[in-house]
Design a protein around this motif. Structure first.
Motif, PDB file in Angstrom:
ATOM      1  N   ARG A   6       0.827  -1.211   0.000  1.00 54.48           N
ATOM      2  CA  ARG A   6       0.000   0.000   0.000  1.00 54.48           C
ATOM      3  C   ARG A   6       0.864   1.265   0.000  1.00 54.48           C
ATOM      4  O   ARG A   6       0.551   2.240  -0.674  1.00 54.48           O
ATOM      5  N   ILE A   7       1.955   1.243   0.741  1.00 55.38           N
ATOM      6  CA  ILE A   7       2.861   2.397   0.776  1.00 55.38           C
ATOM      7  C   ILE A   7       3.544   2.564  -0.582  1.00 55.38           C
ATOM      8  O   ILE A   7       3.685   3.683  -1.081  1.00 55.38           O
ATOM      9  N   PHE A   8       3.942   1.451  -1.191  1.00 54.23           N
ATOM     10  CA  PHE A   8       4.540   1.500  -2.526  1.00 54.23           C
ATOM     11  C   PHE A   8       3.550   2.134  -3.513  1.00 54.23           C
ATOM     12  O   PHE A   8       3.924   3.006  -4.304  1.00 54.23           O
ATOM     13  N   GLU A   9       2.284   1.715  -3.448  1.00 50.67           N
ATOM     14  CA  GLU A   9       1.259   2.289  -4.329  1.00 50.67           C
ATOM     15  C   GLU A   9       1.092   3.782  -4.064  1.00 50.67           C
ATOM     16  O   GLU A   9       0.941   4.566  -5.003  1.00 50.67           O
ATOM     17  N   LYS A  11      13.257  -1.171   3.889  1.00 54.26           N
ATOM     18  CA  LYS A  11      12.620  -0.984   2.578  1.00 54.26           C
ATOM     19  C   LYS A  11      12.009   0.407   2.476  1.00 54.26           C
ATOM     20  O   LYS A  11      12.095   1.060   1.438  1.00 54.26           O
ATOM     21  N   MET A  12      11.363   0.824   3.555  1.00 57.47           N
ATOM     22  CA  MET A  12      10.732   2.153   3.576  1.00 57.47           C
ATOM     23  C   MET A  12      11.788   3.235   3.360  1.00 57.47           C
ATOM     24  O   MET A  12      11.576   4.177   2.585  1.00 57.47           O
ATOM     25  N   GLU A  13      12.919   3.112   4.042  1.00 54.03           N
ATOM     26  CA  GLU A  13      13.992   4.093   3.900  1.00 54.03           C
ATOM     27  C   GLU A  13      14.523   4.117   2.467  1.00 54.03           C
ATOM     28  O   GLU A  13      14.725   5.187   1.882  1.00 54.03           O
ATOM     29  N   ARG A  14      14.734   2.950   1.884  1.00 48.97           N
ATOM     30  CA  ARG A  14      15.220   2.892   0.493  1.00 48.97           C
ATOM     31  C   ARG A  14      14.194   3.482  -0.474  1.00 48.97           C
ATOM     32  O   ARG A  14      14.539   4.205  -1.397  1.00 48.97           O
ATOM     33  N   LYS A  15      12.926   3.160  -0.246  1.00 44.28           N
ATOM     34  CA  LYS A  15      11.841   3.679  -1.103  1.00 44.28           C
ATOM     35  C   LYS A  15      11.789   5.206  -1.029  1.00 44.28           C
ATOM     36  O   LYS A  15      11.695   5.887  -2.053  1.00 44.28           O
ATOM     37  N   LEU A  16      11.851   5.730   0.181  1.00 35.67           N
ATOM     38  CA  LEU A  16      11.834   7.180   0.363  1.00 35.67           C
ATOM     39  C   LEU A  16      13.044   7.840  -0.274  1.00 35.67           C
ATOM     40  O   LEU A  16      12.932   8.866  -0.944  1.00 35.67           O
ATOM     41  N   THR A  17      14.210   7.259  -0.043  1.00 33.92           N
ATOM     42  CA  THR A  17      15.445   7.815  -0.611  1.00 33.92           C
ATOM     43  C   THR A  17      15.353   7.874  -2.127  1.00 33.92           C
ATOM     44  O   THR A  17      15.699   8.883  -2.748  1.00 33.92           O
ATOM     45  N   ARG A  18      14.846   6.801  -2.726  1.00 34.79           N
ATOM     46  CA  ARG A  18      14.702   6.758  -4.182  1.00 34.79           C
ATOM     47  C   ARG A  18      13.713   7.823  -4.655  1.00 34.79           C
ATOM     48  O   ARG A  18      13.962   8.535  -5.629  1.00 34.79           O
ATOM     49  N   HIS A  19      12.590   7.931  -3.954  1.00 34.43           N
ATOM     50  CA  HIS A  19      11.566   8.925  -4.328  1.00 34.43           C
ATOM     51  C   HIS A  19      12.139  10.342  -4.208  1.00 34.43           C
ATOM     52  O   HIS A  19      11.926  11.185  -5.086  1.00 34.43           O
ATOM     53  N   ILE A  20      12.861  10.604  -3.147  1.00 34.85           N
ATOM     54  CA  ILE A  20      13.458  11.926  -2.927  1.00 34.85           C
ATOM     55  C   ILE A  20      14.538  12.196  -3.970  1.00 34.85           C
ATOM     56  O   ILE A  20      14.633  13.300  -4.507  1.00 34.85           O
ATOM     57  N   ARG A  21      15.350  11.196  -4.269  1.00 34.88           N
ATOM     58  CA  ARG A  21      16.399  11.356  -5.275  1.00 34.88           C
ATOM     59  C   ARG A  21      15.792  11.699  -6.639  1.00 34.88           C
ATOM     60  O   ARG A  21      16.291  12.558  -7.362  1.00 34.88           O
ATOM     61  N   VAL A  70      17.591  13.232   4.042  1.00 29.39           N
ATOM     62  CA  VAL A  70      16.220  13.724   4.049  1.00 29.39           C
ATOM     63  C   VAL A  70      15.275  12.578   4.423  1.00 29.39           C
ATOM     64  O   VAL A  70      14.357  12.748   5.237  1.00 29.39           O
ATOM     65  N   ALA A  71      15.507  11.399   3.849  1.00 29.44           N
ATOM     66  CA  ALA A  71      14.664  10.239   4.149  1.00 29.44           C
ATOM     67  C   ALA A  71      14.741   9.863   5.624  1.00 29.44           C
ATOM     68  O   ALA A  71      13.717   9.590   6.261  1.00 29.44           O
ATOM     69  N   LEU A  72      15.936   9.865   6.183  1.00 33.77           N
ATOM     70  CA  LEU A  72      16.093   9.519   7.605  1.00 33.77           C
ATOM     71  C   LEU A  72      15.412  10.546   8.506  1.00 33.77           C
ATOM     72  O   LEU A  72      14.748  10.181   9.489  1.00 33.77           O
ATOM     73  N   ALA A  73      15.570  11.819   8.187  1.00 32.05           N
ATOM     74  CA  ALA A  73      14.922  12.864   8.983  1.00 32.05           C
ATOM     75  C   ALA A  73      13.401  12.726   8.896  1.00 32.05           C
ATOM     76  O   ALA A  73      12.698  12.863   9.904  1.00 32.05           O
ATOM     77  N   TYR A  74      12.910  12.424   7.714  1.00 33.61           N
ATOM     78  CA  TYR A  74      11.469  12.260   7.530  1.00 33.61           C
ATOM     79  C   TYR A  74      10.947  11.062   8.321  1.00 33.61           C
ATOM     80  O   TYR A  74       9.898  11.138   8.974  1.00 33.61           O
TER      81      TYR A  74
END
Length: 195
Positions: free
Chosen positions: A61-64, A123-133, A149-153
């Motif tokens: 669901r988070i990926f979607e 996985k969440m951290e990697r997903k966020l990092t990719r989205h932010i990048r 940014v992902a870690l702070a978020y």
């Protein structure tokens, strides 16, 4: 088996591991308690199977969520995700289970639950990092590393989710409304020595 898992998910999510009983779960499904043992070794096994299912479902669901918003401004995507998670917690037993047991795993299953939670968070951290990048070229935080940014978020998400668990929706929104502008300013304000 699916009916047992759904009933168990509801019981664990709403009244906790200690409060949930196999008898009540069986009764909700319309079977006798011994029938549960045909599919699960016991309460711990049932809980861990439900946990694996819940975290996998929420991961999808988070990926979607992020996939559907990949072209939106990052500020809206990240801000709205915090509200979305609050709604998920209120309206979705799978999310309620995941959030509750991420912070408060059963003591007897602490290590086993962390073995499910930690890969989910990675996985969440990697997903966020990719989205932010991917958003970096069109967003005003080019001076910061996407992983930072992902870690702070994620730290912000943790703090606000704990408030939801302890104090409910009103205080959750109060903290979110106070913390979000500070977070966003913090990642978008260019330090004076870099301006």
């Amino acid at each position: 088996m699916e009916d047992i898992r759904k009933a168990a998910l509801f019981h664990f999510a709403t009244i906790g591991y200690e409060g949930a009983s196999l008898s009540n779960i069986a009764g909700e499904v319309g079977i006798r308690k011994p029938s549960i043992y045909a599919h699960f070794q016991g309460k711990e096994d049932l809980f861990l199977q439900v946990a694996r299912y819940a975290f996998q479902e929420q991961n999808l669901r988070i990926f979607e969520y992020f996939t559907e918003r990949r072209d939106q401004p990052l500020e809206h995507t990240l801000h709205d995700f915090l509200f979305w998670m609050g709604q998920e917690y209120e309206n979705n037993n799978t999310a309620k289970f995941m959030i509750r047991f991420s912070f408060f795993p059963p003591v007897s299953l602490y290590n086993e639950v962390l073995d499910i939670v930690n890969p989910f968070l990675d996985k969440m951290e990697r997903k966020l990092t990719r989205h932010i990048r991917n958003a970096r070229d069109r967003e005003p935080f080019g001076h910061m590393e996407p992983v930072d940014v992902a870690l702070a978020y994620m730290t912000l998400v943790d703090g606000i989710m704990v408030e939801l668990l302890y104090s409910g929706s009103i205080n959750y929104h109060r903290r979110l409304n106070a913390a979000w502008p500070i977070f966003w300013r913090g990642i978008t304000l260019i330090p004076p020595h870099e301006a």
